[in-house]
Design a protein around this motif. Structure first.
Motif, short mmCIF file in Angstrom:
data_model
loop_
_atom_site.label_atom_id
_atom_site.label_comp_id
_atom_site.label_asym_id
_atom_site.label_seq_id
_atom_site.Cartn_x
_atom_site.Cartn_y
_atom_site.Cartn_z
N ASN A 387 0.84 -1.21 0.00
CA ASN A 387 0.00 0.00 0.00
C ASN A 387 0.87 1.25 0.00
N ASN A 390 -0.32 5.20 0.57
CA ASN A 390 -1.68 5.09 1.11
C ASN A 390 -2.74 5.22 0.01
N PRO A 393 -7.13 3.23 1.98
CA PRO A 393 -8.44 2.95 1.40
C PRO A 393 -8.89 4.01 0.41
N SER A 395 -11.67 6.53 -1.26
CA SER A 395 -12.66 7.42 -0.65
C SER A 395 -13.85 7.60 -1.57
N GLY A 567 -12.31 1.12 3.18
CA GLY A 567 -11.99 1.46 4.56
C GLY A 567 -13.07 1.25 5.58
N GLU A 568 -14.17 0.62 5.19
CA GLU A 568 -15.19 0.32 6.20
C GLU A 568 -14.74 -0.84 7.09
N ASN A 570 -10.99 -2.52 8.35
CA ASN A 570 -9.53 -2.40 8.34
C ASN A 570 -8.94 -3.79 8.13
N TYR A 633 -4.46 -0.39 7.88
CA TYR A 633 -4.63 1.05 7.68
C TYR A 633 -4.25 1.84 8.92
N THR A 634 -3.89 1.14 9.97
CA THR A 634 -3.36 1.78 11.17
C THR A 634 -1.99 1.20 11.46
N LEU A 662 -7.12 4.65 13.36
CA LEU A 662 -8.25 3.79 13.05
C LEU A 662 -8.23 2.54 13.92
#
Length: 747
Positions: A387, A390, A393, A395, A567-568, A570, A633-634, A662
């Protein structure tokens, strides 16, 4: 000696090894806070070997009332999926069903499909996806769905899980299996087995043993060191029996050290029934019995199989364990007590699953709760491999146009793969999942880009359309990778399917050419890979910013994928198998032998114990993506590692903190390194893990206990497990190549 026609052909990999339920009825709460499935029915209390012995007097009474012909009738198939019963004594047929990730849609007695209106079942993510969750609680929920649905369809044995080690990335059946690592495989399998058997259904652990390739599977004679057998290839089977309480186990097709596995004296009599004390049923894979006397004396209890060329006029009494056995006993060449032992083992399974002397609670088929379990497993299974910048995710507010490209974006996978095919009431494809999530706010276009055909040639017209779609979009989601074959139904296709191995790691259907062109047209391309293992990414990996490994994610796979991409959800999946840069970097191909010697079909496991990351880390070969790897994502911080002895065990304690913005989940992995040993040991070996769910800035204390056997190796000279005194490094990290903390302990 009577036997079946040599033209016998196995259409499905029906495994009939049933595992025993060793745990009581409890409600399991997942680490995410959501309750996993609740056991509805428990089996009788097991003895230390896992199988209830409470009905031995009843079993012996039944056996004393049987004629010899009735006994022998129970030792072989009575139809494609049943074995014989004794109606006059109230002993029913034993009914089996694939598969390891969903109850198959076959009719109870033959290969024909029931109509779609009444047999649709839950299509769960495949085994490799389940293992990628690194969450044994999901393993239990997964098994519970299978047990409930098998019961609803009138089945007694679910033929799964498959626990064979992923020795080569080419194995066509890797998608059904769990991992290259025996410890991870064991932990996920035990949860699965208990989930199935707590529903009053027997699980079947397969394929025992060393069935690590599909090509020449019925011919190869596998040879390996005793240490490799004990440290790599047997631990998951042992855990399935001694911890999971497996009721049945299925013999493999291949030979092991010169003797077929299904009637192998060493594997079955000496180890399984001897060392491990297995009291349950040993069943053959379909058509795997090839010798009557060996089957009788070397532990085979039930012969399954179907001669498709003779259907529907098959004489099942002419199987190896059919009428010939009656004649052998009558002539005094075989003691009847040997037959009694086999019947006794079958009856134990029947009593344990309430087929005799009890009443089953109702099952449930493809319920909303089961579909939610399928989605939950898929969500935790998806692995974010890369990734950069970034890119993920995505948008919904900032992205206005998305081009979804790739034939796998619309391809349904449930009815592929061979004997594990499943027919669900629906299957959400990746394209459908994305469209449903973004709604009308984002324009979504689709271009297939490639065709799933035997020709595997690039289609210039489709490529041009895909490139144009990529140029016109803000973001591209490419959905490619493997498929189960060339058609929706299994036809022996060369990819993720029973009966065939992959020809190479190159993506089929000229996808490398297509993907390279798409990346040139739009560098903001997310690559999503469907399939049961790695592909060779070297032609394009340096040009793409984001890669997601989606496996075969089940009936809600498209929903789960879309939630991860936007991103709903992770991502929290971790690789259960190393991804090599090139096929020749894999240990079986670098050091071992594959697919076997052409003249003798002898197959030498020369890489020995150095399978998967054990090879990559010890021999300093860089994988493309390491075992245990998976991004989020975190971010997570590790601190305050404390390692201390606690009797014969070692306690590992540390703090894990979510240092990002997140909520997410991290898999804390504990590896052991033996600093100095009398034998060559791997650089590190996985001996513990825990999945931890954390809110932003939240910290949790993770405590793992490593038992004495976490530090042992198998000593071939002493023929026993040995713990050599000395210093051991405890390595804690996010993957086998991402070690965050380490400490030393002297034992």
């Amino acid at each position: 000696m009577t036997h079946r026609s040599s033209s016998w052909r196995k259409l499905g990999c029906l495994a009939f090894a049933a595992l025993l339920a060793a745990c009581s009825s409890t409600q399991t709460t997942s680490t995410s806070g959501a309750p996993a499935a609740t056991a509805v029915q428990t089996s009788p209390a097991p003895d230390p070997n896992g199988i209830s012995m409470a009905h031995e007097a009843d079993i012996n009474k039944l056996i004393s009332q049987m004629t010899l012909e009735e006994k022998v009738n129970m030792l072989h198939a009575s139809s494609s999926f049943t074995s014989g019963g004794v109606p006059r004594l109230g002993i029913p047929e034993l009914t089996t069903s694939d598969g390891p990730h969903g109850v198959r849609p076959e009719h109870g007695r033959d290969w024909s499909l029931d109509n779609a209106g009444n047999d649709s079942s839950t299509y769960l993510p495949t085994g490799i996806a389940l293992a990628a969750t690194w969450n044994p609680e999901l393993g239990y929920a997964f098994g519970e769905v299978l047990g409930q649905e098998a019961k609803a369809r009138g089945k007694d044995v679910i033929l799964g899980p498959g626990v064979n080690i992923m020795r080569t990335p080419l194995n066509g059946r890797n998608f059904e299996y769990l991992s290259e690592d025996p410890y991870l495989t064991s932990r996920m399998a035990v949860g699965y087995i208990k989930g199935v058997q707590d529903q009053g259904i027997a699980a079947c652990v397969k394929h025992y043993a060393a069935n690590n390739q599909e090509i020449k599977r019925a011919k190869v004679d596998v040879h390996m060191s005793e240490r490799a057998l004990r440290e790599i290839y047997l631990p998951a089977f042992k855990a399935a029996i001694t911890e999971g309480g497996a009721l049945t186990i299925m013999g493999a097709y291949n030979k092991f050290r010169g003797q077929y596995c299904t009637h192998n004296q060493y594997l079955i009599n000496d180890i399984l029934k001897g060392e491990w004390g297995f009291k349950g049923l040993v069943m053959s894979d379909w058509g795997a019995v090839l010798n009557t006397m060996e089957a009788l004396h070397n532990g085979t209890d039930l012969e399954m199989g179907t001669d498709l060329l003779q259907m529907p006029n098959i004489n099942y009494h002419k199987f190896y364990l059919g009428d010939t056995v009656v004649a052998l006993v009558r002539s005094g060449k075989v003691p009847e007590a040997l037959i009694d032992d086999k019947v006794r083992r079958i009856l134990r399974v029947m009593y344990h699953t309430n087929m005799i002397g009890g009443q089953r609670t109702p099952g449930a088929l493809s319920t909303k709760a089961h579909q939610q379990t399928a989605q939950k497993v898929a969500e935790e299974a998806l692995v974010l491999l890369k990734n950069e910048g970034n890119l993920l995710p995505l948008s919904k507010d900032k992205v206005k146009t998305i081009a979804v490209i790739g034939a796998n974006a619309t391809r349904k996978q449930a009815m592929g793969g061979g004997s594990s095919q499943v027919r669900p009431p629906y299957e959400v494809t990746p394209l459908q999942g994305i469209q449903q999530l973004v709604g009308t706010g984002v324009k979504v276009t689709y271009a297939p880009g490639f065709e799933v055909t035997r020709a595997e040639k690039a289609n210039p017209k489709l490529i041009a359309e895909a490139v144009q779609a990529a140029k016109n979009a803000d973001r591209v989601v490419y959905v490619g990778g493997w498929t189960h074959g060339y058609t929706d139904n299994w036809d022996g296709g060369a990819f993720d399917a029973e009966g065939a191995d992959k020809p190479s790691l190159t993506m089929p259907f000229a996808q490398n050419h297509l993907l390279t062109a798409i990346l040139q047209a739009n560098p903001n391309t997310v690559v999503v890979l469907i399939g049961g293992g790695p592909v060779d990414m070297t032609p394009w990996i340096n040009q793409t910013k984001a890669v997601v490994q989606a496996w075969y994610p089940g009936m809600e796979g498209g929903t789960a994928l879309a939630k991860v991409l936007f991103g709903e959800i992770n991502p929290s999946g971790k690789l259960p198998v190393s991804f090599p840069k090139r096929l020749q970097d894999s240990p079986a191909h670098a050091l071992g032998q594959y697919p076997g010697d052409k003249d003798t079909i002898r197959l030498e496991y020369r890489e020995d114990i150095f399978v998967g990351y054990r090879y990559f880390d010890t021999y300093k070969v860089a994988p493309l993506f390491s075992f245990g790897h998976g991004l989020s994502y975190t971010s997570f911080g590790y601190s305050n590692l404390d390692v201390r002895q606690d009797g014969d065990a070692v306690q590992v304690r540390l703090q894990v903190q979510n240092t990002g913005r997140l909520a997410g989940a991290e898999v804390v992995q504990v590896y052991v390194n033996d600093e100095q040993a009398s034998v060559k040991r791997p650089e590190k070996e996985l001996k513990g893990f825990q999945k931890v769910f954390l809110r932003p800035n939240e910290s949790k204390t993770v405590t793992l206990t490593l038992p004495k056997d976490a530090f042992q190796f198998y000593d071939e000279a002493k023929r026993q497990w040995v713990l050599e005194p000395g210093k051991f490094q405890i390595l804690v990290g996010s993957s086998s190549r991402d070690i965050r903390e380490q400490a030393e302990v002297t034992l």
